[in-house]
Design a protein around this motif. Structure first.
Motif, short mmCIF file in Angstrom:
data_model
loop_
_atom_site.label_atom_id
_atom_site.label_comp_id
_atom_site.label_asym_id
_atom_site.label_seq_id
_atom_site.Cartn_x
_atom_site.Cartn_y
_atom_site.Cartn_z
N VAL A 167 1.06 -1.15 -0.04
CA VAL A 167 -0.21 0.09 0.26
C VAL A 167 0.92 1.34 -0.11
O VAL A 167 1.81 1.32 0.67
CB VAL A 167 -1.04 0.03 1.03
N GLU A 168 0.68 2.32 -0.99
CA GLU A 168 1.26 3.42 -1.14
C GLU A 168 1.14 4.22 0.33
O GLU A 168 -0.15 4.38 0.46
CB GLU A 168 0.88 4.31 -2.38
N GLY A 169 1.91 4.99 0.81
CA GLY A 169 1.92 5.64 1.90
C GLY A 169 2.16 4.83 3.32
O GLY A 169 2.41 5.26 4.40
N THR A 170 1.80 3.38 3.28
CA THR A 170 2.20 2.51 4.29
C THR A 170 3.44 1.89 4.07
O THR A 170 4.33 1.72 5.09
CB THR A 170 1.04 1.51 4.39
N HIS A 171 3.71 1.23 2.73
CA HIS A 171 4.76 0.33 2.67
C HIS A 171 5.91 1.23 1.68
O HIS A 171 7.13 0.76 1.67
CB HIS A 171 4.31 -1.05 1.98
N PHE A 172 5.48 2.02 0.95
CA PHE A 172 6.30 2.78 0.00
C PHE A 172 5.54 4.04 -0.25
O PHE A 172 4.42 4.40 0.01
CB PHE A 172 6.48 2.13 -1.05
N THR A 173 6.59 5.25 -0.71
CA THR A 173 6.06 6.31 -1.29
C THR A 173 6.72 6.75 -2.64
O THR A 173 7.68 5.89 -3.10
CB THR A 173 6.62 7.37 -0.20
N VAL A 174 6.19 7.52 -3.45
CA VAL A 174 6.69 7.78 -4.91
C VAL A 174 7.14 9.00 -4.82
O VAL A 174 6.61 10.16 -4.31
CB VAL A 174 5.40 7.88 -5.83
N VAL A 175 8.38 9.08 -5.41
CA VAL A 175 9.31 10.36 -5.27
C VAL A 175 8.52 11.59 -6.10
O VAL A 175 8.38 12.66 -5.58
CB VAL A 175 10.65 10.12 -5.98
N LYS A 176 8.17 11.24 -7.31
CA LYS A 176 7.51 12.19 -8.22
C LYS A 176 6.48 11.38 -8.71
O LYS A 176 6.31 10.10 -9.24
CB LYS A 176 8.51 12.70 -9.52
N GLN A 177 5.12 11.97 -8.54
CA GLN A 177 3.75 11.26 -8.80
C GLN A 177 3.08 11.59 -10.05
O GLN A 177 2.40 10.92 -10.63
CB GLN A 177 3.14 11.29 -7.50
N THR A 178 3.39 12.85 -10.62
CA THR A 178 2.56 13.11 -11.91
C THR A 178 3.14 13.70 -13.00
O THR A 178 4.45 14.17 -12.93
CB THR A 178 1.68 14.42 -11.29
N TRP A 179 2.59 13.65 -14.21
CA TRP A 179 3.20 13.92 -15.48
C TRP A 179 2.11 14.23 -16.36
O TRP A 179 0.71 13.62 -15.96
CB TRP A 179 4.00 12.83 -15.97
#
Length: 218
Positions: free
Chosen positions: A82-94
Motif C-alpha cells: 500500500v502506497e503511504g504505508t509500505h512505500f512512497t513515490v518520489v514524483k507522482q505526476t506527469w
C-alpha cells in the motif's frame, strides 16, 4: 587474648570478603540472565526488506491534456503493498506523452528504492471538415463547384491533401489545393470522389491522423 582477637578479626575479614563475593556473584548472575532477554528482543525486531525484492509495474495511460498519476502495482511475496504505508513515490505526476522513470521509496518494514517505467502514450488525433458533398450530375454540368474543406486537426499540425483515393477515371475532374480548396469540374461524371486528408503527428502528444472526404455526383 591477642590470639583470640586476631582470630575474631580474621573471621570478620573473611565474612566481609565473602559478602563482597556474594554481591559480585549476584551481579554476574543478573547480567547473565539479562543477556538472553536482550538478544531475544533484538532477534524479535523485524529486519527491513529491500525494495529490490519487490515487484512493481505502472499501467500505461494516454495523453488527455491533464496531469496524470501512474497507477502502480507493487507486490512482495504475492501481497499487494500500500502506497503511504509500505512505500512512497518520489514524483507522482506527469502530463505530456512520453516514457518516465518512477522511483519508489520503501517505508516501514521496507527500505531502499525501486525504479519503474511509466508510459503516457500519444493520443489519437481527429480531423474536422465541412460536411461531405452530394451533387446531381445535372447541376454539375451547369457550373464548376469550388469550396474549401476548412480542415482542422486536434493537434493543430500541418494538414496535406490528396485526390489519390479517387478512382483514376474520375481524378481529372477534381483537384485540391495545398490550402484545402476543392474544385469539381462541370464535366465531372457520376461517381464518388475522395479527398484524403493527413494531419502530421505533433512533436509529443498526438499521433498522425487521416480522413477521407467524399463528394458524390449522382
Amino acid at each position: 587474648m591477642r590470639v583470640a582477637a586476631d582470630l575474631i578479626i580474621d573471621i570478620k575479614g573473611g565474612m566481609i570478603i565473602m559478602n563482597r563475593m556474594k554481591k559480585i556473584i549476584a551481579m554476574l548472575l543478573a547480567v547473565m540472565l539479562m543477556v538472553p532477554a536482550v538478544v531475544g528482543n533484538a532477534a524479535a525486531s523485524p529486519q527491513k526488506v529491500s525494495m529490490t525484492k519487490v515487484t512493481a509495474s505502472a499501467k500505461a495511460t494516454t495523453y488527455n491534456k491533464k496531469v496524470q498519476k501512474p497507477k502502480l502495482t507493487v507486490k512482495y511475496n504475492g501481497k499487494t503493498l500500500v502506497e503511504g504505508t509500505h512505500f512512497t513515490v518520489v514524483k507522482q505526476t506527469w502530463q505530456s506523452a512520453g516514457t518516465y522513470k518512477v522511483t519508489i521509496k520503501g517505508k516501514g518494514t521496507f527500505a531502499g528504492t525501486k525504479t519503474v517505467t511509466y508510459t503516457i502514450n500519444r493520443a489519437a488525433q481527429k480531423i474536422s471538415t465541412v460536411s461531405n458533398k452530394t451533387y446531381s450530375v445535372k447541376k454539375v454540368r451547369k457550373k464548376t463547384y469550388k469550396f474549401n474543406l476548412k480542415a482542422k486537426s486536434t493537434a493543430k499540425t500541418e494538414i496535406t491533401y490528396s485526390k489519390s483515393s479517387t478512382p483514376k477515371s474520375l481524378r481529372k475532374y477534381i483537384s485540391v489545393s495545398k490550402k484545402g480548396t476543392v474544385t469539381l469540374s462541370k464535366k465531372a461524371k457520376k461517381g464518388t470522389y475522395k479527398i484524403k486528408l493527413t494531419a502530421k503527428a505533433s512533436p509529443t502528444n498526438y499521433k498522425a491522423a487521416s480522413k477521407i472526404f467524399t463528394i458524390k455526383v449522382k
